[in-house]
Write a protein that holds these residues in place. Sequence first.
Motif, PDB file in Angstrom:
ATOM      1  N   GLN A 163     -51.111 -41.858  18.386  1.00 55.33           N
ATOM      2  CA  GLN A 163     -50.459 -41.364  17.452  1.00 55.33           C
ATOM      3  C   GLN A 163     -50.008 -39.784  18.034  1.00 55.33           C
ATOM      4  O   GLN A 163     -48.959 -39.435  17.422  1.00 55.33           O
ATOM      5  CB  GLN A 163     -51.576 -41.009  16.333  1.00 55.33           C
ATOM      6  CG  GLN A 163     -51.692 -41.914  15.265  1.00 55.33           C
ATOM      7  CD  GLN A 163     -52.584 -41.512  14.046  1.00 55.33           C
ATOM      8  OE1 GLN A 163     -53.525 -41.032  14.630  1.00 55.33           O
ATOM      9  NE2 GLN A 163     -52.097 -41.541  12.842  1.00 55.33           N
ATOM     10  N   SER A 164     -50.826 -39.279  18.790  1.00 54.28           N
ATOM     11  CA  SER A 164     -50.770 -37.934  19.150  1.00 54.28           C
ATOM     12  C   SER A 164     -49.289 -37.915  20.272  1.00 54.28           C
ATOM     13  O   SER A 164     -48.727 -36.677  20.293  1.00 54.28           O
ATOM     14  CB  SER A 164     -51.819 -37.126  19.869  1.00 54.28           C
ATOM     15  OG  SER A 164     -52.089 -38.059  21.166  1.00 54.28           O
ATOM     16  N   SER A 165     -49.071 -38.940  20.900  1.00 58.11           N
ATOM     17  CA  SER A 165     -48.006 -38.888  21.879  1.00 58.11           C
ATOM     18  C   SER A 165     -46.718 -39.608  21.605  1.00 58.11           C
ATOM     19  O   SER A 165     -45.742 -39.820  22.097  1.00 58.11           O
ATOM     20  CB  SER A 165     -48.418 -39.247  23.177  1.00 58.11           C
ATOM     21  OG  SER A 165     -49.112 -40.451  23.288  1.00 58.11           O
ATOM     22  N   HIS A 166     -46.986 -40.329  20.236  1.00 59.20           N
ATOM     23  CA  HIS A 166     -45.833 -41.140  19.563  1.00 59.20           C
ATOM     24  C   HIS A 166     -45.200 -42.229  20.333  1.00 59.20           C
ATOM     25  O   HIS A 166     -43.943 -42.525  20.469  1.00 59.20           O
ATOM     26  CB  HIS A 166     -44.708 -40.361  19.243  1.00 59.20           C
ATOM     27  CG  HIS A 166     -45.030 -39.144  18.351  1.00 59.20           C
ATOM     28  ND1 HIS A 166     -45.394 -39.275  17.088  1.00 59.20           N
ATOM     29  CD2 HIS A 166     -45.146 -37.860  18.478  1.00 59.20           C
ATOM     30  CE1 HIS A 166     -46.106 -38.051  16.349  1.00 59.20           C
ATOM     31  NE2 HIS A 166     -45.607 -37.438  17.405  1.00 59.20           N
ATOM     32  N   ALA A 223     -50.248 -47.631  26.862  1.00 64.56           N
ATOM     33  CA  ALA A 223     -50.027 -47.997  28.050  1.00 64.56           C
ATOM     34  C   ALA A 223     -48.673 -47.202  28.540  1.00 64.56           C
ATOM     35  O   ALA A 223     -48.761 -46.829  29.804  1.00 64.56           O
ATOM     36  CB  ALA A 223     -49.653 -49.392  28.142  1.00 64.56           C
ATOM     37  N   GLU A 224     -47.537 -46.990  27.774  1.00 66.42           N
ATOM     38  CA  GLU A 224     -46.546 -46.155  28.184  1.00 66.42           C
ATOM     39  C   GLU A 224     -46.833 -44.573  28.460  1.00 66.42           C
ATOM     40  O   GLU A 224     -46.600 -44.209  29.368  1.00 66.42           O
ATOM     41  CB  GLU A 224     -45.249 -45.897  27.045  1.00 66.42           C
ATOM     42  CG  GLU A 224     -44.350 -47.351  26.737  1.00 66.42           C
ATOM     43  CD  GLU A 224     -43.299 -47.145  25.483  1.00 66.42           C
ATOM     44  OE1 GLU A 224     -42.694 -47.987  25.574  1.00 66.42           O
ATOM     45  OE2 GLU A 224     -43.967 -46.375  24.753  1.00 66.42           O
ATOM     46  N   ALA A 225     -47.745 -44.105  27.538  1.00 73.07           N
ATOM     47  CA  ALA A 225     -48.139 -42.657  27.806  1.00 73.07           C
ATOM     48  C   ALA A 225     -48.708 -42.590  28.874  1.00 73.07           C
ATOM     49  O   ALA A 225     -48.455 -41.543  29.772  1.00 73.07           O
ATOM     50  CB  ALA A 225     -49.117 -42.194  26.629  1.00 73.07           C
ATOM     51  N   THR A 246     -55.234 -33.431  24.428  1.00 69.48           N
ATOM     52  CA  THR A 246     -54.625 -33.447  23.229  1.00 69.48           C
ATOM     53  C   THR A 246     -54.847 -34.417  22.398  1.00 69.48           C
ATOM     54  O   THR A 246     -55.148 -34.184  20.953  1.00 69.48           O
ATOM     55  CB  THR A 246     -53.065 -33.537  23.450  1.00 69.48           C
ATOM     56  OG1 THR A 246     -52.790 -32.725  24.791  1.00 69.48           O
ATOM     57  CG2 THR A 246     -52.271 -32.707  22.276  1.00 69.48           C
ATOM     58  N   ALA A 247     -54.938 -35.690  22.881  1.00 72.07           N
ATOM     59  CA  ALA A 247     -55.617 -36.887  21.994  1.00 72.07           C
ATOM     60  C   ALA A 247     -56.852 -36.727  21.464  1.00 72.07           C
ATOM     61  O   ALA A 247     -57.258 -36.953  20.182  1.00 72.07           O
ATOM     62  CB  ALA A 247     -55.350 -38.128  22.881  1.00 72.07           C
TER      63      ALA A 247
END
Lengths: 288, 343
Positions: free
Chosen positions: B84-87, B91-93, B301-302
């Motif tokens: 949620q925090s990086s939209h 895995a992509e993040a 952040t997460a």
Amino acid sequence: MEILRRLVKNRISLLGLVLLIIFVLIAILAPWLAPTEHEDPYRIPRRGWTLEPTPPSAEYPLGLTQGQYDIYYGIIWGTRTAFRVGIIVITFRALIGILLGSISAYYGGLLDEILMRFTDIFMSFPYLIGVVVFVSIFGPGLNNVMIPLIALGWMPYARMIRGNILAIKQEEYVMAAQAIGVSDLKIITRHILPNSIFPVLIQASMQIGSIVISVSALSFLGLGAPEGYADWGQMLSFARNWMLGEQGNVLKYWFTVAYPGMAMVLFVLSWNLIGDAFRDIMDPRIQA
Amino acid sequence: MLSYIVRRLMFLPVVLIGITILIFALISTLGPWTLVATFIPSPDAERHVDLEGIIQKYHLDDPPLKMYMRWLNNLFHGNLGWSQSSHMTVAEAIGNRFPATLELTLFAVIPVIIGGIALGVISAVHHNKPIDHTTRIISIGLWSLPDFVLGLAVLMVGYGILGWFPPGRLSSWAELEVLSDSFRSFTGMYTLDSLLNLRFDIFWNALRHIIGPVFTLACLWWAFMLRITRSSMLDVLNQDYVRTARAKGLAEKDVIKRHALGNALIPVTTVASNMLLGLLGGVMIVETVFNYPGLGLLTSTAATRLDVPCVVGVALFYAIILVLVNLVVDILYSVIDPRVRLE
């Protein structure tokens, strides 16, 4: 006593000892040094409601940080937080470590194998990340930081105790005691415990400094103590927004970083200075 | 030798399964209703959402073992969930952020290892002489500096006063260049990529951004390495074989180089994995202080936004890296020190 004498004799560890005594005095005398104003003494009083920090003045000698929280008060009561957090975490770590380590060493065999693989699993987990996982599931808070710090920190002690006991069991003086018919209880209390557990306890207590760093770091990230709680890391997290000062006056808010930072560094330094001297004292080979 | 490696390899899945069970046990303390809460954007939306339906659809009320197996199956397929925090997916993040953290760690590890070992040896050889006391005091001092306090100080001086080391990873003009089509991305590590693209202006920019966090990370672990090397070297210098080497008239330089150094470095390799553990934790704090967009900043952040899937994903990723590195260290260790294999 011999250890204490040597600690005092060494100039480096003497400095650490003096610093530590000052911190202990601050923690004990906190109610007189900074009289409480709330029911909860760990809540830092606010002297106003503006966001911008106020520089030190005669009334508030160390200044007011973001949200007008009194820095002096926070540092005094933060000393208690630091001791409390460090002592609680270390005590529980050592207890778990001693329990599992001695069980492992005493019974040996399959149980030993299982317990040691268990410690291996716990050891292969990135410690600070583990704490973050725990906090993100159960929510931030000082207790929710201490629990995972205990759960992910007992392994070295378990290993040390196990290794020490196994080594001591083979020592000639233990065998000699067994041979002349000394009771098991007496062997354990007189020979095995002093030589296996006490060194570990001393080493463990020297870790208090680094535990305080970990907890403060998490408070700094906003995962530990709540806003306004007397905790050095939490106070430093305020400083993050102000450390670059303003155009043309970079150091305008220096006090928001300098004072809580100094308290933390000196606290940790005192433990590390003593710990460093201890290591040399405890290791007979280096004395030569 | 081979049997040792095989034994170590067999232990690998045990550790990984242990870690997943540990994490799953933590997650499963959240009941199905709490899990559903992540689907609800606002209190208003709650009335229109079919909570029972969601619980049914995602099998949130299954028995733990079944949920665990399904979760494990997802992990095997690289499906770590949605962050949620990086939209984006977790895995992509992780894929996006990993090169940045790798770059930071590599830059930090080199001075730590070289500087720490060299000074540790010097300090031990001159035990209790002025140079030993000086390095010792400096290293205890640095070791007592919490990374976030040092980071704040470095940022204040390096950026606030001198203006040399800005936070972030690249200036915005360089960021645009890197994202444009003319810039080929090889590794995702900007300092390396810019050199391969022959863009020295971007290299210089990336370097200036990375120096602050690297310095902060390196100082701490340099002190750690120095202390370990010093005590291990002191230990070795008091051994009988060193005394023998001295007694037969070898020059002190040869005694240290040929007889002492190799043996002194054995314990140093074992702490390498400790250092990696510490670096991974330190990266989280240093990246947050310097606003450097790597895995550490992603995690912190997460965590503050209670984005559980992302934190868990990063933790698993770290655990795998750690287990692999430990394996390599152990194997190296058994190569250096034959006694280990016999255990």
